[in-house]
Design a protein around this motif. Sequence first.
Motif, PDB file in Angstrom:
ATOM      1  N   VAL A 165      40.613   4.322 -13.923  1.00 46.91           N
ATOM      2  CA  VAL A 165      40.318   4.136 -12.292  1.00 46.91           C
ATOM      3  C   VAL A 165      38.852   3.438 -12.366  1.00 46.91           C
ATOM      4  CG1 VAL A 165      40.059   3.608 -10.657  1.00 46.91           C
ATOM      5  CG2 VAL A 165      41.650   4.631 -11.553  1.00 46.91           C
ATOM      6  N   GLN A 166      37.605   3.890 -13.196  1.00 46.74           N
ATOM      7  CA  GLN A 166      36.029   3.949 -12.876  1.00 46.74           C
ATOM      8  C   GLN A 166      36.151   2.514 -14.155  1.00 46.74           C
ATOM      9  OE1 GLN A 166      34.629   5.130 -11.135  1.00 46.74           O
ATOM     10  NE2 GLN A 166      32.664   5.495 -11.850  1.00 46.74           N
ATOM     11  N   THR A 167      37.189   2.744 -15.229  1.00 51.98           N
ATOM     12  CA  THR A 167      37.202   1.230 -16.102  1.00 51.98           C
ATOM     13  C   THR A 167      37.358   0.144 -15.677  1.00 51.98           C
ATOM     14  OG1 THR A 167      37.548   2.541 -17.648  1.00 51.98           O
ATOM     15  CG2 THR A 167      37.420   1.124 -18.143  1.00 51.98           C
ATOM     16  N   ALA A 168      38.481   0.373 -14.759  1.00 52.15           N
ATOM     17  CA  ALA A 168      39.353  -1.171 -13.326  1.00 52.15           C
ATOM     18  C   ALA A 168      37.802  -1.864 -12.605  1.00 52.15           C
ATOM     19  CB  ALA A 168      40.840  -0.632 -13.301  1.00 52.15           C
ATOM     20  N   LYS A 169      37.926  -0.758 -11.797  1.00 50.12           N
ATOM     21  CA  LYS A 169      36.704  -1.238 -11.117  1.00 50.12           C
ATOM     22  C   LYS A 169      35.220  -1.836 -12.081  1.00 50.12           C
ATOM     23  CE  LYS A 169      33.723   1.273  -7.948  1.00 50.12           C
ATOM     24  NZ  LYS A 169      32.134   1.277  -8.438  1.00 50.12           N
ATOM     25  N   SER A 170      34.950  -1.354 -13.242  1.00 46.67           N
ATOM     26  CA  SER A 170      34.195  -2.316 -13.944  1.00 46.67           C
ATOM     27  C   SER A 170      34.118  -3.554 -13.983  1.00 46.67           C
ATOM     28  CB  SER A 170      34.108  -1.690 -14.917  1.00 46.67           C
ATOM     29  OG  SER A 170      34.627  -1.919 -15.936  1.00 46.67           O
ATOM     30  N   PHE A 171      35.313  -4.405 -13.525  1.00 44.06           N
ATOM     31  CA  PHE A 171      36.175  -5.411 -13.901  1.00 44.06           C
ATOM     32  C   PHE A 171      36.070  -6.529 -11.956  1.00 44.06           C
ATOM     33  CE2 PHE A 171      38.387  -4.191 -16.964  1.00 44.06           C
ATOM     34  CZ  PHE A 171      38.737  -5.207 -18.276  1.00 44.06           C
ATOM     35  N   ILE A 172      35.692  -5.124 -10.820  1.00 39.33           N
ATOM     36  CA  ILE A 172      35.524  -6.508  -9.953  1.00 39.33           C
ATOM     37  C   ILE A 172      34.129  -6.385  -8.620  1.00 39.33           C
ATOM     38  CG2 ILE A 172      37.765  -6.143  -9.651  1.00 39.33           C
ATOM     39  CD1 ILE A 172      37.082  -4.010  -7.397  1.00 39.33           C
ATOM     40  N   GLY A 173      33.552  -5.683 -10.153  1.00 43.03           N
ATOM     41  CA  GLY A 173      31.714  -5.161  -8.832  1.00 43.03           C
ATOM     42  C   GLY A 173      32.088  -4.790  -8.030  1.00 43.03           C
ATOM     43  N   ASP A 174      31.467  -5.716  -7.024  1.00 38.52           N
ATOM     44  CA  ASP A 174      31.225  -4.808  -5.644  1.00 38.52           C
ATOM     45  C   ASP A 174      32.879  -4.927  -4.327  1.00 38.52           C
ATOM     46  OD1 ASP A 174      30.753  -3.801  -3.034  1.00 38.52           O
ATOM     47  OD2 ASP A 174      29.542  -5.494  -2.464  1.00 38.52           O
ATOM     48  N   ALA A 175      33.215  -3.460  -4.458  1.00 39.20           N
ATOM     49  CA  ALA A 175      34.716  -3.521  -4.094  1.00 39.20           C
ATOM     50  C   ALA A 175      34.279  -4.410  -2.476  1.00 39.20           C
ATOM     51  CB  ALA A 175      35.468  -2.236  -4.472  1.00 39.20           C
ATOM     52  N   LYS A 198      42.652   5.219  -4.886  1.00 38.69           N
ATOM     53  CA  LYS A 198      42.293   5.088  -3.367  1.00 38.69           C
ATOM     54  C   LYS A 198      40.614   5.851  -3.276  1.00 38.69           C
ATOM     55  CE  LYS A 198      46.148   5.793  -1.708  1.00 38.69           C
ATOM     56  NZ  LYS A 198      47.630   6.150  -0.951  1.00 38.69           N
ATOM     57  N   ALA A 199      40.696   6.635  -4.733  1.00 40.03           N
ATOM     58  CA  ALA A 199      39.331   7.696  -4.528  1.00 40.03           C
ATOM     59  C   ALA A 199      38.468   7.063  -5.127  1.00 40.03           C
ATOM     60  CB  ALA A 199      39.574   9.478  -5.082  1.00 40.03           C
ATOM     61  N   VAL A 200      38.461   6.454  -6.224  1.00 36.53           N
ATOM     62  CA  VAL A 200      37.254   5.071  -6.197  1.00 36.53           C
ATOM     63  C   VAL A 200      37.051   3.998  -5.702  1.00 36.53           C
ATOM     64  CG1 VAL A 200      36.802   4.534  -8.305  1.00 36.53           C
ATOM     65  CG2 VAL A 200      37.682   6.893  -9.086  1.00 36.53           C
ATOM     66  N   ILE A 201      38.268   3.647  -5.592  1.00 34.79           N
ATOM     67  CA  ILE A 201      37.841   1.896  -5.417  1.00 34.79           C
ATOM     68  C   ILE A 201      38.155   2.391  -4.006  1.00 34.79           C
ATOM     69  CG2 ILE A 201      38.887  -0.819  -5.691  1.00 34.79           C
ATOM     70  CD1 ILE A 201      39.858  -0.181  -8.348  1.00 34.79           C
ATOM     71  N   GLY A 202      38.831   2.800  -3.749  1.00 36.66           N
ATOM     72  CA  GLY A 202      38.750   2.604  -2.085  1.00 36.66           C
ATOM     73  C   GLY A 202      37.457   3.376  -1.586  1.00 36.66           C
ATOM     74  N   LEU A 363      37.113  15.768 -19.931  1.00 40.15           N
ATOM     75  CA  LEU A 363      36.386  15.283 -21.327  1.00 40.15           C
ATOM     76  C   LEU A 363      35.561  14.476 -20.840  1.00 40.15           C
ATOM     77  CD1 LEU A 363      36.345  16.349 -24.230  1.00 40.15           C
ATOM     78  CD2 LEU A 363      38.451  14.698 -24.326  1.00 40.15           C
ATOM     79  N   LEU A 364      34.358  14.255 -21.216  1.00 41.49           N
ATOM     80  CA  LEU A 364      33.874  13.362 -20.680  1.00 41.49           C
ATOM     81  C   LEU A 364      33.889  12.183 -21.571  1.00 41.49           C
ATOM     82  CD1 LEU A 364      30.989  14.370 -18.791  1.00 41.49           C
ATOM     83  CD2 LEU A 364      32.689  13.875 -17.991  1.00 41.49           C
ATOM     84  N   GLU A 391      29.506   7.094 -17.120  1.00 44.47           N
ATOM     85  CA  GLU A 391      29.685   5.383 -16.744  1.00 44.47           C
ATOM     86  C   GLU A 391      30.754   6.038 -15.558  1.00 44.47           C
ATOM     87  OE1 GLU A 391      27.685   1.412 -17.463  1.00 44.47           O
ATOM     88  OE2 GLU A 391      29.352   2.038 -19.183  1.00 44.47           O
ATOM     89  N   THR A 392      32.004   6.946 -16.221  1.00 44.69           N
ATOM     90  CA  THR A 392      33.605   6.651 -16.311  1.00 44.69           C
ATOM     91  C   THR A 392      33.608   7.995 -15.884  1.00 44.69           C
ATOM     92  OG1 THR A 392      34.430   7.272 -18.314  1.00 44.69           O
ATOM     93  CG2 THR A 392      34.393   4.546 -17.351  1.00 44.69           C
ATOM     94  N   ALA A 393      32.561   8.582 -15.540  1.00 50.27           N
ATOM     95  CA  ALA A 393      32.826  10.831 -15.177  1.00 50.27           C
ATOM     96  C   ALA A 393      33.422  11.056 -13.717  1.00 50.27           C
ATOM     97  CB  ALA A 393      31.168  11.361 -15.569  1.00 50.27           C
ATOM     98  N   PRO A 394      34.492  11.958 -14.307  1.00 42.48           N
ATOM     99  CA  PRO A 394      35.321  12.065 -12.854  1.00 42.48           C
ATOM    100  C   PRO A 394      33.844  13.160 -12.279  1.00 42.48           C
ATOM    101  CG  PRO A 394      36.873  12.347 -14.578  1.00 42.48           C
ATOM    102  CD  PRO A 394      35.239  11.868 -15.114  1.00 42.48           C
ATOM    103  N   PRO A 395      33.739  12.536 -10.588  1.00 40.72           N
ATOM    104  CA  PRO A 395      33.242  14.048  -9.547  1.00 40.72           C
ATOM    105  C   PRO A 395      32.973  15.492 -10.261  1.00 40.72           C
ATOM    106  CG  PRO A 395      34.197  12.507  -8.468  1.00 40.72           C
ATOM    107  CD  PRO A 395      34.937  12.118  -9.327  1.00 40.72           C
ATOM    108  N   ALA A 396      32.609  15.960 -10.843  1.00 36.88           N
ATOM    109  CA  ALA A 396      32.462  17.124 -11.032  1.00 36.88           C
ATOM    110  C   ALA A 396      32.604  18.138  -9.748  1.00 36.88           C
ATOM    111  CB  ALA A 396      31.364  18.247 -11.124  1.00 36.88           C
TER     112      ALA A 396
END
Length: 401
Positions: A165-175, A198-202, A363-364, A391-396
């Motif tokens: 989802v972080q990778t998907a978010k990179s396609f749309i810029g400001d959400a 919901k967590a990332v883009i939301g 796994l980063l 750039e795609t790391a989940p929150p720790a």
Amino acid sequence: MTVRTTRRVLVTAATLLAGALAATACGSPQDTAEGGGDSAAPVKVGLVYSQSGALASYGKQYIEGFRAGLAYATNGTNKIGERTVEVTEVDDAGDPAKAVSAAKDLIGKGHKILAGSTASGVALQVAPIAAQNKVLFISGPAATDGATGVNKYTFRSGRQSYQDVQTAKSFIGDAAGKKVVVFAQDSAFGKSNEAAVKAVIGGAGATVSSVLAPASATDFTPFASQLTAAKPDLLFVAWAGTTAPAMWQTLDQQGVLSSTTVVTGLDIRASWPTFGAAGTKISFLSHFFDGAADNPAAQAAKQAVPGGVLDLFHPDGFAAAQMIVRAVQEGGDDVDKMVTALEGWSFDGIKGKMTVRAEDHALLQPMFQAKLSGTGDAMKAESQKVLTPDETAPPAGTMKG
């Protein structure tokens, strides 16, 4: 439940070359083939994955990657120190109940290392078994975020939904202010993607809703109608298994793909022709495809796998083998020492540099943006951008168990 045990040393031109190519790599065979404790007994590894069922094609890539990775990490000897690696393969057919039964059986027979889990539902059921019995479990292609940080004995060799989802978010810029709809199967995999969007883009300011289809669904027209009516700014599609071609065809025929920006994960190579004209209308986030990375591990794997072409889940099996060799090299038969050896470890896998985050075992790893070009069997994936592990790391998170 199908069980196959492998007790052989695999030394071929490809595996020997794999060892040579890795001579200077982080986590190289020359380092990891040593150690393994004082015991001369075989290292018993149980692989529980989908050899049959809806995700059998994913399982096939996983095991091919595993065999290539084991050859690479042991310099073609299939040994850690003087100990032969004895691999027992069990087919779970994507059924969590079968996987749990297989895991318990393998543990009862003395296996201290389990890996596999093609399906997310399987990973979530096997992880508690690993913790209860204090054995090392390295989940494979299963993408559910729930496997990260679930307990100290569970790791993963593939990516997780959050990274997709972080990778998907990179396609749309400001959400901020955007309307996003998730179309997914009503399964552990689908719900994991829904939660991640919901967590990332939301979380970045978008309004997120979902349309979930039963995993058994074969008629997708009603769902296409719902998606069109929703009028999203971004449609995120999370789908796995054999019904994907019919789903994409329906979305294209019903005009969904031309009505909004559609982002989805790039599936295995065999699925690409099924996109047809739809393929050029989709922005792909990618875990991996042949040519996405060029490094010693990728070169060795490419020469080792049947057909010489890498695919989506070859990296997961390859990394699992690298992690197992590392764990046994440093920990011998002591599972707690295996865990310590993997926590914080960085190594060079097929995708590039990968790191096991100590806090929660995420796994980063690099992720990719891709586009498809060409038609039919001649379709090719082309990298548009490489996203770094950070750039795609989940929150720790904190370890739950």
